[in-house]
Design an enzyme around this catalytic site. Structure first.
Site, PDB file in Angstrom:
ATOM      1  N   SER A  63       0.663  -1.402  -0.233  1.00  0.00           N
ATOM      2  CA  SER A  63       0.243  -0.175   0.067  1.00  0.00           C
ATOM      3  C   SER A  63       0.708   1.487  -0.015  1.00  0.00           C
ATOM      4  CB  SER A  63      -1.117   0.082   1.089  1.00  0.00           C
ATOM      5  OG  SER A  63      -2.255  -0.803   0.904  1.00  0.00           O
ATOM      6  N   LYS A  66       0.323   3.577  -2.993  1.00  0.00           N
ATOM      7  CA  LYS A  66      -0.711   4.427  -2.906  1.00  0.00           C
ATOM      8  C   LYS A  66      -0.391   5.903  -3.112  1.00  0.00           C
ATOM      9  CE  LYS A  66      -3.816   0.668  -1.185  1.00  0.00           C
ATOM     10  NZ  LYS A  66      -4.528   0.417   0.213  1.00  0.00           N
ATOM     11  N   TYR A 190      -4.022  -2.515 -10.219  1.00  0.00           N
ATOM     12  CA  TYR A 190      -3.865  -2.219  -8.429  1.00  0.00           C
ATOM     13  C   TYR A 190      -2.879  -3.532  -7.986  1.00  0.00           C
ATOM     14  CZ  TYR A 190      -5.013  -2.294  -3.659  1.00  0.00           C
ATOM     15  OH  TYR A 190      -5.024  -2.288  -2.296  1.00  0.00           O
ATOM     16  N   TYR A 240      -4.163   3.633   8.261  1.00  0.00           N
ATOM     17  CA  TYR A 240      -5.776   3.106   8.286  1.00  0.00           C
ATOM     18  C   TYR A 240      -6.146   3.587   9.824  1.00  0.00           C
ATOM     19  CZ  TYR A 240      -3.704   0.713   4.642  1.00  0.00           C
ATOM     20  OH  TYR A 240      -2.974   0.424   3.269  1.00  0.00           O
ATOM     21  N   VAL A 258       1.084  -3.840   3.652  1.00  0.00           N
ATOM     22  CA  VAL A 258       1.053  -5.107   4.532  1.00  0.00           C
ATOM     23  C   VAL A 258       2.494  -5.976   4.243  1.00  0.00           C
ATOM     24  CG1 VAL A 258      -1.382  -5.318   4.912  1.00  0.00           C
ATOM     25  CG2 VAL A 258      -0.224  -6.186   2.678  1.00  0.00           C
TER      26      VAL A 258
HETATM   27  N1  GLN Z   1      -2.252  -5.220  -1.749  1.00  0.00           N
HETATM   28  C1  GLN Z   1      -2.864  -5.262  -0.428  1.00  0.00           C
HETATM   29  C2  GLN Z   1      -4.416  -5.387  -0.675  1.00  0.00           C
HETATM   30  O1  GLN Z   1      -4.887  -4.914  -1.541  1.00  0.00           O
HETATM   31  C3  GLN Z   1      -2.484  -3.805   0.136  1.00  0.00           C
HETATM   32  C4  GLN Z   1      -3.291  -3.697   1.574  1.00  0.00           C
HETATM   33  C5  GLN Z   1      -2.076  -2.907   2.338  1.00  0.00           C
HETATM   34  O2  GLN Z   1      -0.782  -2.816   2.080  1.00  0.00           O
HETATM   35  N2  GLN Z   1      -2.435  -2.476   3.574  1.00  0.00           N
HETATM   36  O3  GLN Z   1      -5.106  -6.154   0.116  1.00  0.00           O
END
Ligand code: GLN
Length: 305
Positions: A63, A66, A190, A240, A258
């Site tokens: 993420s 992003k 994505y 988050y 993650v």
């Molecule tokens: N690729 C992961 C997902 O879409 C990204 C989520 C994350 O890094 N928090 O679930």
């Protein structure tokens, strides 16, 4: 401040820690990563870079990507992006679906999965997934001044194979008219952006464009106004439903993934990448967050003084 010594102390403490959090297991390729690893790298405004631990080991940025997709989307659409995605903290997990129904398909912010899918869909308009991913990689390679940054196809495939929840989010957005390209294309783009790999050294360099360092000789990739806004979103939404806790403990804008990485910006001062694969209950790196708490405190870098 002796930053080299500080990073060595932080890295040694992380290495000795036994409670390391849990590696993300919903993406099988990530579940195989050895949780004993820890790396940290800091780029200062004066151009110096310092690292400790496993700072040269590539990991999945997930993420953290992003941030780069948001920078591209704002460059392409400007403020009209905010008709499709909000800019408030969500208070829900990164992959939550409930809020989308209440708020009629407008995700709370660009960093939760639903919001990031909208941002990726926005930059995909008029391009193919390969072109969009190429543009994103060019942006990141320019920011990091390093051509050796790539997508791990195995991780991308693993995410696709287990992407039922992201597919549900995309379908939900589609039902509200907030997905414009075919959802398979947006999801594929994505999953691939999340599967970009970087080392802590590369990630810290790629974040320098968000430092807004006065008199910097770095290429200016986005305007100062956008830098301030992306940092504000990282502070309020970058971890988050753990964003409040991170602001409280660290006091700096950051974006987690993650894969266990966190990119943290000390405005005007430093771009910092930390990585340890074990996650806390919010899905953010446990030791990475703890390391940032120590670094921000000892360096006196909190934006709150
Ligand atoms: N690729 C992961 C997902 O879409 C990204 C989520 C994350 O890094 N928090 O679930």
């Amino acid at each position: 401040m002796d930053i080299e010594n500080l990073l060595e102390r932080i890295s040694a403490a992380a290495r000795a820690e036994t409670d390391r959090g849990a590696v993300a297991d919903y993406i099988p390729e990530l579940a195989r990563i050895d949780p004993s690893q820890f790396g940290i790298s800091v780029c200062l405004a004066n151009g110096a870079q310092y690292s400790a631990g496993d700072a040269a080991t590539p990991f999945s940025i997930q993420s953290i990507s992003k941030i780069f997709s948001l920078a591209l989307a704002l460059g392409r659409l400007g403020d009209s992006l905010w008709h499709r995605v909000g800019r408030e903290p969500s208070g829900y997990a990164f992959d939550s679906i409930v809020q989308l129904e209440y708020e009629k398909g407008i995700p709370r912010n660009p960093f939760i999965n639903a919001g990031a899918l909208v941002v990726t869909d926005a930059i995909l308009a008029g391009s193919t997934p390969a072109e969009t991913l190429g543009e994103m990689l060019r942006f990141i390679r320019t920011a990091a001044d390093d051509e050796d940054i790539r997508i791990n196809e195995r991780v991308a495939r693993s995410e696709k194979a287990t992407g039922a929840r992201n597919t549900a989010l995309a379908n939900y957005l589609l039902s509200y008219g907030n997905m414009h390209s075919a959802i398979e294309l947006t999801l594929g783009t994505y999953f691939h952006q999340c599967a970009i790999e970087m080392t802590c050294e590369q990630l810290a360099r790629s974040g320098r464009f968000l430092m807004n360092a006065p008199g910097s000789s770095l290429p200016r990739l986005i305007s100062s106004a956008r830098i301030r806004r992306i940092n504000a979103l990282m502070m309020t939404c970058g971890q988050y439903n753990g964003s409040g806790d991170f602001a409280f403990r660290v006091g700096l804008p950051g974006k987690s993934g993650v894969g266990g990485g966190i990119l943290v910006i000390a405005p005007n001062r430093a771009s910092i990448a930390v990585w340890s694969p074990g996650l806390n209950s919010y899905g953010n790196s446990k030791l990475g967050t703890e390391a940032m708490e120590v670094l921000a405190r000892e360096a006196g870098w909190s934006v709150f003084g």
